[in-house]
Enzyme design. Structure first.
Site, PDB file in Angstrom:
ATOM      1  N   ASP A  45      -3.196  -0.863  -9.811  1.00  0.00           N
ATOM      2  CA  ASP A  45      -2.566  -2.147  -9.503  1.00  0.00           C
ATOM      3  C   ASP A  45      -3.623  -3.103  -8.943  1.00  0.00           C
ATOM      4  O   ASP A  45      -4.316  -2.771  -7.981  1.00  0.00           O
ATOM      5  CB  ASP A  45      -1.454  -1.959  -8.466  1.00  0.00           C
ATOM      6  CG  ASP A  45      -0.783  -3.280  -8.132  1.00  0.00           C
ATOM      7  OD1 ASP A  45      -0.151  -3.866  -9.028  1.00  0.00           O
ATOM      8  OD2 ASP A  45      -0.909  -3.749  -6.977  1.00  0.00           O
ATOM      9  N   TYR A  50      -6.531 -10.719  -4.802  1.00  0.00           N
ATOM     10  CA  TYR A  50      -7.257  -9.746  -3.968  1.00  0.00           C
ATOM     11  C   TYR A  50      -8.763  -9.996  -3.979  1.00  0.00           C
ATOM     12  O   TYR A  50      -9.495  -9.440  -3.169  1.00  0.00           O
ATOM     13  CB  TYR A  50      -6.970  -8.301  -4.416  1.00  0.00           C
ATOM     14  CG  TYR A  50      -5.502  -7.909  -4.381  1.00  0.00           C
ATOM     15  CD1 TYR A  50      -4.577  -8.677  -3.681  1.00  0.00           C
ATOM     16  CD2 TYR A  50      -5.045  -6.775  -5.032  1.00  0.00           C
ATOM     17  CE1 TYR A  50      -3.242  -8.338  -3.653  1.00  0.00           C
ATOM     18  CE2 TYR A  50      -3.711  -6.419  -5.007  1.00  0.00           C
ATOM     19  CZ  TYR A  50      -2.804  -7.203  -4.324  1.00  0.00           C
ATOM     20  OH  TYR A  50      -1.477  -6.858  -4.303  1.00  0.00           O
ATOM     21  N   LYS A  78      -1.796  -9.514 -11.417  1.00  0.00           N
ATOM     22  CA  LYS A  78      -0.812 -10.545 -11.041  1.00  0.00           C
ATOM     23  C   LYS A  78      -1.436 -11.937 -11.057  1.00  0.00           C
ATOM     24  O   LYS A  78      -2.586 -12.099 -10.634  1.00  0.00           O
ATOM     25  CB  LYS A  78      -0.298 -10.261  -9.619  1.00  0.00           C
ATOM     26  CG  LYS A  78      -0.046  -8.792  -9.343  1.00  0.00           C
ATOM     27  CD  LYS A  78       0.461  -8.515  -7.957  1.00  0.00           C
ATOM     28  CE  LYS A  78       0.493  -7.020  -7.696  1.00  0.00           C
ATOM     29  NZ  LYS A  78      -0.745  -6.466  -7.127  1.00  0.00           N
TER      30      LYS A  78
HETATM   31  N1  NDP Z   1       2.909  -7.543  -5.016  1.00  0.00           N
HETATM   32  C1  NDP Z   1       2.607  -7.697  -3.746  1.00  0.00           C
HETATM   33  O1  NDP Z   1       2.827  -8.752  -3.146  1.00  0.00           O
HETATM   34  C2  NDP Z   1       1.989  -6.561  -3.015  1.00  0.00           C
HETATM   35  C3  NDP Z   1       1.449  -5.498  -3.699  1.00  0.00           C
HETATM   36  N2  NDP Z   1       0.864  -4.459  -3.014  1.00  0.00           N
HETATM   37  C4  NDP Z   1       0.231  -3.375  -3.803  1.00  0.00           C
HETATM   38  O2  NDP Z   1       0.654  -2.124  -3.282  1.00  0.00           O
HETATM   39  C5  NDP Z   1      -0.486  -1.390  -2.819  1.00  0.00           C
HETATM   40  C6  NDP Z   1      -0.119  -0.481  -1.647  1.00  0.00           C
HETATM   41  O3  NDP Z   1       0.332  -1.214  -0.522  1.00  0.00           O
HETATM   42  P1  NDP Z   1      -0.573  -1.507   0.777  1.00  0.00           P
HETATM   43  O4  NDP Z   1       0.029  -2.669   1.451  1.00  0.00           O
HETATM   44  O5  NDP Z   1      -1.986  -1.552   0.401  1.00  0.00           O
HETATM   45  O6  NDP Z   1      -0.315  -0.318   1.747  1.00  0.00           O
HETATM   46  P2  NDP Z   1      -0.070   1.271   1.743  1.00  0.00           P
HETATM   47  O7  NDP Z   1       1.319   1.476   2.246  1.00  0.00           O
HETATM   48  O8  NDP Z   1      -0.504   1.870   0.476  1.00  0.00           O
HETATM   49  O9  NDP Z   1      -1.046   1.717   2.921  1.00  0.00           O
HETATM   50  C7  NDP Z   1      -2.421   1.566   2.854  1.00  0.00           C
HETATM   51  C8  NDP Z   1      -3.021   2.028   4.176  1.00  0.00           C
HETATM   52  O10 NDP Z   1      -2.784   3.431   4.362  1.00  0.00           O
HETATM   53  C9  NDP Z   1      -4.040   4.121   4.477  1.00  0.00           C
HETATM   54  N3  NDP Z   1      -3.855   5.408   3.779  1.00  0.00           N
HETATM   55  C10 NDP Z   1      -3.664   5.614   2.445  1.00  0.00           C
HETATM   56  N4  NDP Z   1      -3.490   6.919   2.180  1.00  0.00           N
HETATM   57  C11 NDP Z   1      -3.579   7.560   3.375  1.00  0.00           C
HETATM   58  C12 NDP Z   1      -3.481   8.925   3.735  1.00  0.00           C
HETATM   59  N5  NDP Z   1      -3.263   9.909   2.855  1.00  0.00           N
HETATM   60  N6  NDP Z   1      -3.650   9.238   5.062  1.00  0.00           N
HETATM   61  C13 NDP Z   1      -3.859   8.266   5.979  1.00  0.00           C
HETATM   62  N7  NDP Z   1      -3.942   6.955   5.679  1.00  0.00           N
HETATM   63  C14 NDP Z   1      -3.797   6.601   4.388  1.00  0.00           C
HETATM   64  C15 NDP Z   1      -5.067   3.219   3.845  1.00  0.00           C
HETATM   65  O11 NDP Z   1      -6.339   3.411   4.419  1.00  0.00           O
HETATM   66  P3  NDP Z   1      -7.635   3.926   3.571  1.00  0.00           P
HETATM   67  O12 NDP Z   1      -7.860   2.996   2.450  1.00  0.00           O
HETATM   68  O13 NDP Z   1      -8.727   3.873   4.592  1.00  0.00           O
HETATM   69  O14 NDP Z   1      -7.313   5.323   3.133  1.00  0.00           O
HETATM   70  C16 NDP Z   1      -4.520   1.836   4.229  1.00  0.00           C
HETATM   71  O15 NDP Z   1      -4.850   1.520   5.586  1.00  0.00           O
HETATM   72  C17 NDP Z   1      -1.491  -2.492  -2.489  1.00  0.00           C
HETATM   73  O16 NDP Z   1      -2.796  -2.014  -2.317  1.00  0.00           O
HETATM   74  C18 NDP Z   1      -1.285  -3.422  -3.669  1.00  0.00           C
HETATM   75  O17 NDP Z   1      -1.932  -2.916  -4.809  1.00  0.00           O
HETATM   76  C19 NDP Z   1       0.875  -4.427  -1.657  1.00  0.00           C
HETATM   77  C20 NDP Z   1       1.386  -5.464  -0.923  1.00  0.00           C
HETATM   78  C21 NDP Z   1       1.982  -6.629  -1.549  1.00  0.00           C
HETATM   79  O1  DGU Z   2      -0.253  -8.302  -2.711  1.00  0.00           O
HETATM   80  C1  DGU Z   2      -0.388  -8.416  -1.522  1.00  0.00           C
HETATM   81  C2  DGU Z   2       0.123  -9.547  -0.789  1.00  0.00           C
HETATM   82  O2  DGU Z   2       1.190 -10.160  -1.460  1.00  0.00           O
HETATM   83  C3  DGU Z   2      -1.008 -10.515  -0.598  1.00  0.00           C
HETATM   84  O3  DGU Z   2      -1.507 -10.899  -1.819  1.00  0.00           O
HETATM   85  C4  DGU Z   2      -0.591 -11.723   0.172  1.00  0.00           C
HETATM   86  O4  DGU Z   2      -0.065 -11.313   1.389  1.00  0.00           O
HETATM   87  C5  DGU Z   2      -1.775 -12.636   0.412  1.00  0.00           C
HETATM   88  O5  DGU Z   2      -2.777 -11.946   1.074  1.00  0.00           O
HETATM   89  C6  DGU Z   2      -1.344 -13.853   1.196  1.00  0.00           C
HETATM   90  O6  DGU Z   2      -1.810 -14.003   2.316  1.00  0.00           O
HETATM   91  O7  DGU Z   2      -0.541 -14.609   0.670  1.00  0.00           O
END
Ligand code: NDP
Ligand code: DGU
Length: 309
Positions: A45, A50, A78
């Site tokens: 994704d 980003y 996206k």
């Molecule tokens: N469409 C949208 O608006 C959005 C889309 N997304 C998508 O969804 C994805 C996932 O959501 P996101 O908000 O990043 O958060 P997550 O819920 O995936 O959490 C990510 C965090 O958890 C940590 N982590 C991951 N795996 C482990 C593990 N096994 N043990 C301990 N810590 C862990 C990571 O640290 P580390 O990297 O150090 O392991 C990071 O700090 C995003 O990266 C993005 O691609 C997210 C938000 C908004």
């Molecule tokens: O996908 C992840 C989130 O939607 C991120 O793209 C937004 O939160 C963006 O950083 C913003 O500040 O608007």
């Protein structure tokens, strides 16, 4: 479980589990993507917003060079809100950065317009420091542009992110193509049942983001998650990710740490009573309005989510 797929309303398969790349620390995303694909991930994704699609592209290229085939990887990205009136251009920029000639799924990131002629490519601001939102924009216009992309072959499918029930109900009557997915924040502290139920009813696949509670993964300490993890002899992270797949949803987990990337793909099947335990916990949180939404950018726009109205 990591190899499991679900059917989209286009007839294509989408993997049940994928790697997120938001807030991937610069310099670490290429390795994360390449490592994930080589260790069996099939879904990546990404997003223009980003600022790391080039690193994602480098990771993809590395994986392809090692023998992984393009057609065996599902890439979604996206269009950012400054491009919602220039969606074709947004796609071209993403494809170039990713080094691809098509994406499997292209998504509206947020249903609003940030000033395309503003003072920044991604985050234009007004003089008072607030985001430069064009409030007169109708999100349905963006969808019409998305629909035109399908016939170019550069996107295999189109979908949305962050669509509330209200926004979906505005979109669906004018949509010639029903979104293939709705990517939304989803976890035990934000079940969003009203949107999930509508997506099920309309054949829109649910893709859960921030399943661990985003930065720092706070949900891993939630009591029923910890208890269930102990019972099943797995980590709380495994429970939080498996929860979605056992309900028929795709889940995205971000990590740039190779050990966590490996660990996260080891999903387990949760039984009905185990899912009910988590659902009951969520229902209680909603009843008490103790929900937690981690991703709600300061656009100053009412998106129609019950926890934000
Ligand atoms: N469409 C949208 O608006 C959005 C889309 N997304 C998508 O969804 C994805 C996932 O959501 P996101 O908000 O990043 O958060 P997550 O819920 O995936 O959490 C990510 C965090 O958890 C940590 N982590 C991951 N795996 C482990 C593990 N096994 N043990 C301990 N810590 C862990 C990571 O640290 P580390 O990297 O150090 O392991 C990071 O700090 C995003 O990266 C993005 O691609 C997210 C938000 C908004
Ligand atoms: O996908 C992840 C989130 O939607 C991120 O793209 C937004 O939160 C963006 O950083 C913003 O500040 O608007």
């Amino acid at each position: 479980m990591a190899d499991k797929t679900f059917k989209l309303n286009t007839g294509a398969d989408i993997p049940a589990f994928g790697l997120g790349t938001w807030q991937g620390e610069p310099g670490k995303v290429k390795t994360a993507v390449s490592h994930a694909l080589k260790s069996g991930y099939k879904l990546i994704d990404a997003a223009y917003c980003y600022g790391n699609e080039d690193e994602v592209g480098a990771g993809l290229a590395d994986a392809f060079a090692s023998g992984i085939k393009r057609e065996d990887v599902f890439v979604m990205t996206k269009v950012w809100a400054t491009y919602n009136t220039r969606i074709g251009l947004g796609l071209e920029k993403s494809l170039k950065a990713l080094g691809l000639d098509y994406v499997d799924l292209y998504l509206i990131h947020w249903p609003l317009l940030l000033n395309p002629d503003g003072n920044d490519d991604r985050f234009p601001k007004k003089e008072d420091g607030s985001r430069d939102v064009i409030h007169s924009f109708d999100h349905r216009e963006a969808w019409k542009e998305m629909e035109k992309l399908v016939e170019t072959g550069k996107v295999k499918a189109i979908g949305v992110c962050n669509y509330s029930k209200r926004y979906l109900e505005e979109l669906l009557p004018v949509a010639k193509i029903v979104p293939a997915i709705n990517q939304l924040e989803n976890h035990p502290w934000l079940p969003q049942t009203e949107i999930v139920d509508l997506c099920h009813e309309k054949g829109i696949h649910v893709v859960a983001y921030s399943p661990l509670g985003s930065t720092g993964s706070p949900l891993a300490s939630a009591e029923p998650v910890v208890k269930l993890a102990e019972k099943k002899g797995v980590s709380p992270y495994t429970i939080l990710l498996s929860h979605h797949v056992s309900r028929g949803h795709t889940v995205l987990a971000k990590s740039v740490n190779p050990d966590r990337i490996d660990a996260n793909k080891n999903l387990v099947a949760l039984e009905k009573d185990e899912l009910k335990l988590l659902d009951d916990y969520s229902a209680d949180i909603v009843a008490k309005k103790e929900w937690k939404r981690y991703v709600y950018p300061p656009f100053g726009v009412e998106f129609g989510f019950p926890d934000k109205s």
